[in-house]
Design an enzyme around this catalytic site. Structure first.
Site, short mmCIF file in Angstrom:
data_model
loop_
_atom_site.label_atom_id
_atom_site.label_comp_id
_atom_site.label_asym_id
_atom_site.label_seq_id
_atom_site.Cartn_x
_atom_site.Cartn_y
_atom_site.Cartn_z
N HIS A 1 -8.08 -5.13 -0.35
CA HIS A 1 -6.77 -4.66 0.09
C HIS A 1 -6.39 -4.88 1.57
CE1 HIS A 1 -4.15 -1.02 -0.28
NE2 HIS A 1 -4.17 -0.93 1.00
N ASP B 1 -10.13 -4.18 -4.82
CA ASP B 1 -9.11 -3.33 -4.23
C ASP B 1 -9.39 -2.05 -5.10
OD1 ASP B 1 -7.37 -1.74 -3.02
OD2 ASP B 1 -5.56 -3.04 -3.36
N SER C 1 0.86 -1.43 0.02
CA SER C 1 0.03 0.03 -0.20
C SER C 1 0.96 1.39 0.04
CB SER C 1 -0.93 0.09 1.23
OG SER C 1 -1.96 0.96 1.09
#
Length: 203
Positions: free
Chosen positions: A169, A139, A48
């Site tokens: 995610h 995601d 991320s």
């Protein structure tokens, strides 16, 4: 040896503070690799926002040391909330479509969102080390992860792509509970090991 930088966080420390903290940590690792670990190659990885920082630092440090690999797990690569995956997965998941603008507002605090150290998809990616890009099916960041893999390949960077179609995610963090997540952690570990072993091999 694994180094986990405890970088400063926004909003108290906005951009470029977190980038500079991670850059300092990797610079230290590059020096320590020679002095303490017998010239061991260095790899960077993150998921991320950590994927964003990993690839940004790898580009900023080109030519300053043997960074041989980048592992990018559903990385943030662009300040563009119009991609189809944002619309498709905007609600009902841990990372909502409205979350990313909120995060960026706190991180940037007026900085240019399209500059390469924020949105690496807009950078010159030539010369970056080989990459593994892992994406998740559900995601909001899916499309920009795929686009970044495309951009790396277009710049001549060797890319391995892995996609977890049923995952959300953040899934990589439940590797002790989820087989699909465990497999991606193992793939990341294997790719890192192979890149480092290849860098150590005699020419």
């Amino acid at each position: 040896a694994v180094l986990l930088p405890d970088y400063r966080l926004a909003p108290e420390s906005p951009f470029p503070g977190p980038v500079e903290d991670c850059e300092d940590a990797v610079l230290w690792a590059l020096e320590a690799a020679g002095e303490e670990f017998g010239g061991a190659p260095v790899a960077v990885a993150g998921d991320s926002a950590g994927g964003n920082l990993a690839t940004v630092v790898a580009r900023r440090l080109l030519g300053q040391g043997p960074i041989v690999f980048q592992g990018l797990v559903y990385p943030v690569t662009d300040h563009d909330f119009s991609r189809p995956s944002y619309a498709a997965h905007a609600e009902g998941f841990p990372l909502l479509g409205r979350d990313m603008p909120w995060f960026f507002d706190h991180y940037l605090q007026g900085a240019d969102p399209k500059q390469p150290d924020v949105s690496p998809l807009h950078a010159d990616l030539t010369g970056l080390p080989p990459a593994l890009v892992i994406t998740a099916g559900y995601d909001v960041l899916l499309d920009e992860g795929l686009a970044y893999a495309d951009a790396l390949e277009a710049a001549g960077v060797p890319v391995t792509r892995r996609h977890a179609p049923g995952m959300i995610h953040g899934f990589i963090r439940i590797h002790n509970l989820c087989e699909a997540a465990r497999l991606e952690v193992e793939a990341l570990a294997d790719a890192t090991r192979e890149a480092c072993e290849s860098a150590r091999a005699p020419a």
